[in-house]
Design an enzyme around this catalytic site. Sequence first.
Site, PDB file in Angstrom:
ATOM      1  N   ARG A  97       0.826  -1.213   0.000  1.00 49.74           N
ATOM      2  CA  ARG A  97       0.000   0.000   0.000  1.00 49.74           C
ATOM      3  C   ARG A  97       0.854   1.254   0.000  1.00 49.74           C
ATOM      4  O   ARG A  97       0.510   2.260  -0.645  1.00 49.74           O
ATOM      5  CB  ARG A  97      -0.956  -0.007   1.199  1.00 49.74           C
ATOM      6  CG  ARG A  97      -2.019   1.081   1.124  1.00 49.74           C
ATOM      7  CD  ARG A  97      -3.122   0.887   2.145  1.00 49.74           C
ATOM      8  NE  ARG A  97      -2.633   1.008   3.518  1.00 49.74           N
ATOM      9  CZ  ARG A  97      -3.407   0.871   4.601  1.00 49.74           C
ATOM     10  NH1 ARG A  97      -4.691   0.579   4.464  1.00 49.74           N
ATOM     11  NH2 ARG A  97      -2.899   1.000   5.812  1.00 49.74           N
TER      12      ARG A  97
ATOM     13  N   LYS B 124      -2.795   6.557   1.175  1.00 47.94           N
ATOM     14  CA  LYS B 124      -2.657   6.917   2.595  1.00 47.94           C
ATOM     15  C   LYS B 124      -1.674   8.084   2.693  1.00 47.94           C
ATOM     16  O   LYS B 124      -0.481   7.905   2.978  1.00 47.94           O
ATOM     17  CB  LYS B 124      -2.188   5.721   3.428  1.00 47.94           C
ATOM     18  CG  LYS B 124      -2.438   5.899   4.927  1.00 47.94           C
ATOM     19  CD  LYS B 124      -2.296   4.592   5.667  1.00 47.94           C
ATOM     20  CE  LYS B 124      -2.503   4.768   7.175  1.00 47.94           C
ATOM     21  NZ  LYS B 124      -3.886   5.127   7.523  1.00 47.94           N
TER      22      LYS B 124
ATOM     23  N   GLU C 169     -16.034   7.013   3.383  1.00 46.38           N
ATOM     24  CA  GLU C 169     -15.221   6.641   4.540  1.00 46.38           C
ATOM     25  C   GLU C 169     -15.970   6.910   5.843  1.00 46.38           C
ATOM     26  O   GLU C 169     -16.908   7.702   5.888  1.00 46.38           O
ATOM     27  CB  GLU C 169     -13.909   7.434   4.549  1.00 46.38           C
ATOM     28  CG  GLU C 169     -12.879   6.912   3.562  1.00 46.38           C
ATOM     29  CD  GLU C 169     -11.971   5.855   4.179  1.00 46.38           C
ATOM     30  OE1 GLU C 169     -12.340   5.299   5.223  1.00 46.38           O
ATOM     31  OE2 GLU C 169     -10.903   5.595   3.607  1.00 46.38           O
TER      32      GLU C 169
END
Length: 338
Positions: free
Chosen positions: A79, A182, A218
Amino acid sequence: MQIDWSNLGFGYYKTDYNVRCYFRNGKWGEIEVSQDENVTMHMAATCLHYGQEAFEGLKAYRGKDNKIRLFRVDENAKRLVRSAEGVVMQPVPEELFTEMVHKVVKLNEKFVPPYENGASLYIRPLLIGLGAQVGVKPAPEYLFMIFVSPVGPYFKEGFKPTAMAIMRGYDRAAPLGTGTLKVGGNYAAGMVPTVLAHEKGYSACLFLDAKEKKYIDECGPANFFGIRDNTYITPESTSILPSITNKSLIQLAKDLGMKVERRHVPEEELATFEEAGACGTAAVISPILRVDDLDENKSYVISKDGKPGPICEKLYNKLRAIQYGDEEDVHGWVTFVD
């Protein structure tokens, strides 16, 4: 060293060492061990001006056998590569990422909390763009570093249902922006509604999609899921961060014989869920008591008795049992710190 492990909050606690590695002149250097909590950089560094920054979050757990376990480190490494590429930074090789995670935990192993007292060792890998740059373009060099901190529960309530709020006046990320990465900018964008939600007595802000304000996106700093008719339902979107915890819960739900649906989830569907929760590394699962749509003056009660639902509880306990070594790791998610 005396730490009250049972009363740790989710914050920064100084440990002994961090590890660092620089990308300079087209290659990654040697891993450095440091006791310095500060980073020196040029005032024109791209991380300060143009958001060339990405990070990860994972944990180390001490089992009943006193062995220290890490959970799905490979997924965090992958990620971070995606996040780095998304903001045109030099990706950290997966092997380097894994080696540095193991090294920093081993160096600070006395800070890994004892078995099952509600605390764990939080691991924060951070990649930032360095070097003087005034134009909007990628940095000439990068720093990858990892620090650790023992932490308690992310939500002070622990594994108890909490109320969350929908506030339509705010977006966390654009549909084709950096929402799937992220990076710090996504958290900065969500900070105002998060603070407002806390001030109003809610644990988090539940974001709707930025385009139509129709679908669940989210859930604060975490992914959302709902349970209905033995089905695990979680939103699909071009602006949601792929949660490693959510990915794991999906597999565990399948292991339990549940159906899984990843799709657009209209806000109105909240009224049909038997259970719902926010999931992520920090909280694992935070069950949802109710969701209040503050702009539309609607309220969706999820937990009728104020307790976590049976499936949330089963998934929560099963995932933690794997992380702490109390249940067999049939999927090969756990690695040990030697």
